[in-house]
Design a protein around this motif. Structure first.
Motif, PDB file in Angstrom:
ATOM      1  N   ALA A  26       7.900   4.786   8.021  1.00 54.59           N
ATOM      2  CA  ALA A  26       8.329   5.111   6.653  1.00 54.59           C
ATOM      3  C   ALA A  26       7.182   5.732   5.865  1.00 54.59           C
ATOM      4  O   ALA A  26       7.379   6.682   5.103  1.00 54.59           O
ATOM      5  CB  ALA A  26       8.831   3.853   5.958  1.00 54.59           C
ATOM      6  N   ALA A  27       5.968   5.209   6.068  1.00 59.38           N
ATOM      7  CA  ALA A  27       4.816   5.692   5.297  1.00 59.38           C
ATOM      8  C   ALA A  27       4.428   7.112   5.680  1.00 59.38           C
ATOM      9  O   ALA A  27       3.657   7.766   4.963  1.00 59.38           O
ATOM     10  CB  ALA A  27       3.632   4.740   5.493  1.00 59.38           C
ATOM     11  N   ALA A  28       4.978   7.611   6.787  1.00 61.78           N
ATOM     12  CA  ALA A  28       4.665   8.983   7.199  1.00 61.78           C
ATOM     13  C   ALA A  28       5.522  10.004   6.444  1.00 61.78           C
ATOM     14  O   ALA A  28       5.338  11.211   6.611  1.00 61.78           O
ATOM     15  CB  ALA A  28       4.885   9.123   8.703  1.00 61.78           C
ATOM     16  N   VAL A  29       6.436   9.528   5.619  1.00 61.73           N
ATOM     17  CA  VAL A  29       7.316  10.444   4.893  1.00 61.73           C
ATOM     18  C   VAL A  29       6.507  11.243   3.866  1.00 61.73           C
ATOM     19  O   VAL A  29       5.534  10.742   3.299  1.00 61.73           O
ATOM     20  CB  VAL A  29       8.453   9.662   4.182  1.00 61.73           C
ATOM     21  N   ASP A  46       0.842  -1.215   0.000  1.00 54.89           N
ATOM     22  CA  ASP A  46       0.000   0.000   0.000  1.00 54.89           C
ATOM     23  C   ASP A  46       0.871   1.258   0.000  1.00 54.89           C
ATOM     24  O   ASP A  46       0.582   2.236  -0.694  1.00 54.89           O
ATOM     25  CB  ASP A  46      -0.913   0.005   1.237  1.00 54.89           C
ATOM     26  N   PHE A  47       1.923   1.199   0.792  1.00 53.81           N
ATOM     27  CA  PHE A  47       2.837   2.350   0.868  1.00 53.81           C
ATOM     28  C   PHE A  47       3.498   2.581  -0.497  1.00 53.81           C
ATOM     29  O   PHE A  47       3.531   3.711  -1.018  1.00 53.81           O
ATOM     30  CB  PHE A  47       3.873   2.072   1.963  1.00 53.81           C
ATOM     31  N   ALA A  48       3.995   1.508  -1.090  1.00 52.81           N
ATOM     32  CA  ALA A  48       4.667   1.623  -2.393  1.00 52.81           C
ATOM     33  C   ALA A  48       3.692   2.125  -3.456  1.00 52.81           C
ATOM     34  O   ALA A  48       4.018   2.981  -4.277  1.00 52.81           O
ATOM     35  CB  ALA A  48       5.248   0.271  -2.796  1.00 52.81           C
ATOM     36  N   ARG A  49       2.479   1.586  -3.430  1.00 57.74           N
ATOM     37  CA  ARG A  49       1.464   1.987  -4.409  1.00 57.74           C
ATOM     38  C   ARG A  49       1.133   3.470  -4.265  1.00 57.74           C
ATOM     39  O   ARG A  49       1.003   4.207  -5.246  1.00 57.74           O
ATOM     40  CB  ARG A  49       0.216   1.101  -4.230  1.00 57.74           C
ATOM     41  N   ALA A  50       1.014   3.933  -3.024  1.00 60.41           N
ATOM     42  CA  ALA A  50       0.697   5.345  -2.787  1.00 60.41           C
ATOM     43  C   ALA A  50       1.813   6.234  -3.328  1.00 60.41           C
ATOM     44  O   ALA A  50       1.542   7.278  -3.949  1.00 60.41           O
ATOM     45  CB  ALA A  50       0.498   5.581  -1.289  1.00 60.41           C
ATOM     46  N   LEU A  51       3.066   5.812  -3.124  1.00 57.78           N
ATOM     47  CA  LEU A  51       4.187   6.598  -3.653  1.00 57.78           C
ATOM     48  C   LEU A  51       4.118   6.677  -5.177  1.00 57.78           C
ATOM     49  O   LEU A  51       4.282   7.740  -5.774  1.00 57.78           O
ATOM     50  CB  LEU A  51       5.525   5.956  -3.244  1.00 57.78           C
TER      51      LEU A  51
END
Lengths: 490, 83
Positions: free
Chosen positions: A467-470, A401-406
């Motif tokens: 990390a996802a808060a970056v 999810d984090f990678a997809r959001a980026l």
């Protein structure tokens, strides 16, 4: 602490490890090596007699022909006793000889491998230059064709085993060679080659017993048969060689961490405070358990990495292992020292030496910050080709999810946003470590292992959340730094 | 027939690979012939997306393995942009 284990050649390797541990307990004095800033020649000769310099070299040339995983076990045992010894041998088995073994011609094998396998000749490896650290594309040491010879000019730095190596694998720029405009090639260099010189020994914070020197090529001339592998294809060969080097270095980190944890467990069981052993206090128990969990995951990730047969998978895993194990070794060593109180600050305890020794593992063989960026890139590509399905573990889905959001936000521009890739890489190493720890625990089904894996997963979840808060907005950093005052343009 | 787009793409590829610009041919594979790895391929495609101002995602480039496919990708997305 339990040692690394493998499935292959178990009996042979177990016997070798026992012999190695006995030899080290008898002959290796880490404090004396640190004080003298040198490994006694008797130790190196003894390791050679045990066959440790030939562990990964082909049997046809006097080696044992063992796997990367088995070599990791050897390096891990050595690092429990002394990190300088582990680095010297590990460098020889990985970066020093892997290129020759995999890409060398039969003539090159016959010429150098027997002496390398016996330890009569120790190997070194060099890419880093004063002006090119982790950026291999910026190599300035250059080899050009001159008839049947190669002329080499340039300077290299931080070469492990430099002072006593008998063979150096050196990465150089070779514009035009093999038809490659900006290609790199690998060269095999001997200390006696004309125009080549080993520079002075560096004075270091730790790993003082290992040799670290520079190299100078002052219009050196080498016969053309010193080219290793295809000319101009150095980058591709380096990927494989560096993967081996990082994996072996990670195993060394496991050994250093194991030593520190053993010390912490022994001290907290014996040291009494407030009428009870330190280890009876819940706050100490949690810290010890987290150290053991980190070490458990480090070992699991090293073994998972060494088991990768595919070059690309090995490269990605070795990035994660190198970062996770070097950061982990630093964390474990520091915490173990802290649990000793003032005693930990005293050299006699041995922990100050481990803290100093493991510090450089976050820097050499690719600085961790650079490697995390590469790992973030790899993870984006992996998820693009192999999407995570709804039935995957929650941790994998959180990372996806984090990678997809980026990606959805930045599209392909994400590949030119190092800070975001770094954050993704930081999360990825934890998820990979947690996966490996869980697999290891499910393989043994030991209650202790299952509990350790559970602790690792908790930490991995926290790492992904952090990390996802970056955010992409770097304005606050630039403002805080006052870049204009420093004369730096954002 | 070589177009301006072909030349621009090949010029950008030459910035990243150890091969002379004049030696880069459409049929060459980015990885096996030009020495790129998966990450440097993405850097290239990112550079192309920026240079040609294209809105390209990773899923659009999964099958781009050759110089010709790279050129074709740029042409397709330029046509989409113009439409």
């Amino acid at each position: 602490m339990q040692a690394l284990t493998t499935d292959t050649d178990g009996g042979v390797v177990d016997a070798l490890l026992e012999q190695t541990a006995r030899f080290c307990a008898r002959e290796v004095d880490a404090r004396a090596i640190d004080a003298a800033a040198q490994i006694p020649s008797a130790v190196l000769e003894g390791l050679g007699a045990l066959g440790l310099f030939g562990v990964t070299l082909p049997e046809a040339h006097g080696g044992a022909g063992l796997s990367l995983a088995d070599a990791c076990r050897v390096v891990e045992v050595l690092a429990r006793f002394d990190r300088s010894v582990a680095v010297s041998v590990g460098l020889h088995l990985g970066l020093g000889t892997r290129g020759l073994v995999r890409y060398g011609t039969p003539a090159q094998h016959a010429r150098w491998l027997p002496a390398l396998a016996s330890g009569a000749c120790v190997a070194a490896f060099s890419t880093t230059e004063p002006g090119a650290g982790s950026d291999l594309s910026a190599l300035r040491t250059t080899a050009t064709e001159d008839g049947e010879r190669l002329r080499v000019s340039g300077e290299k730095s931080y070469v492990t085993n430099g002072a006593f190596a008998g063979l150096f694998t050196v990465a150089v720029s070779t514009p035009g060679l093999g038809g490659a405009q900006r290609g790199q090639s690998l060269l095999l260099v001997e200390p006696t080659d004309a125009g080549f010189a080993v520079q002075r020994e560096e004075h270091k914070l730790g790993l003082k017993g290992s040799s670290t020197t520079g190299l100078l090529f002052d219009d050196a001339t080498l016969p053309r048969d010193r080219l290793l592998g295809e000319p101009g294809q150095g980058a591709r060969m380096l990927q494989h060689i560096l993967s081996w080097g990082r994996t072996l270095m990670s195993a060394g980190c496991c050994g250093g961490a194991a030593f520190a944890i053993d010390k912490a467990l022994a001290h907290t069981a014996q040291r009494t405070q407030f009428g009870r052993p330190l280890a009876a206090l819940d706050v100490v128990q949690e810290r010890l358990a987290r150290l053991r969990a980190r070490h458990f995951a480090m070992e699991a990730l090293v073994m998972a990495t060494a088991a990768q047969a595919d070059d690309d998978a090995l490269a990605t895993h070795s990035l994660a292992a190198k970062v996770f194990c070097s950061e982990g070794a630093g964390f474990v060593a520091d915490e173990a020292l802290q649990l000793h109180g003032a005693l930990g600050f005293i050299e006699d305890t041995g922990l100050a030496l481990v803290v100093r020794d493991v510090r450089v593992t976050r820097i050499f063989e690719g600085a961790n910050d650079v490697l995390l960026t590469h790992l973030g890139q790899s993870e984006l590509l992996r998820l693009a080709t192999k999407p995570v399905d709804a039935g995957a573990p929650a941790l994998d889905r959180a990372l996806a999810d984090f990678a997809r959001a980026l990606h959805d936000t930045h599209r392909l521009r994400i590949f030119r946003a190092p800070r975001l890739l770094h954050a993704l890489g930081a999360a990825t190493q934890w998820v990979m470590a947690s996966r490996a720890a869980t697999a290891r625990a499910h393989h043994t089904m030991q209650p202790t292992h299952l509990a350790l894996a559970q602790l690792v997963e908790q930490e991995a979840r926290s790492a992904v959340s952090r990390a996802a808060a970056v955010t992409a907005d770097a304005a606050v950093f630039q403002q805080a730094l006052g870049l204009e005052r420093l004369g730096v343009t954002p | 027939m070589t177009t301006d787009i072909d030349a621009r793409v090949i010029h950008l590829i030459a910035q990243l690979v150890p091969v002379k610009e004049k030696d880069i041919k459409p049929e060459q594979r980015l990885r096996d012939d030009l020495g790129m790895d998966s990450v440097s391929s993405m850097e290239l495609l990112s550079m192309l997306a920026e240079d040609f101002e294209l809105d390209v995602g990773i899923e659009d480039v999964a099958d781009v393995h050759t110089v010709a496919a790279t050129i074709e990708l740029v042409k397709v997305f330029l046509a989409k942009k113009a439409a």
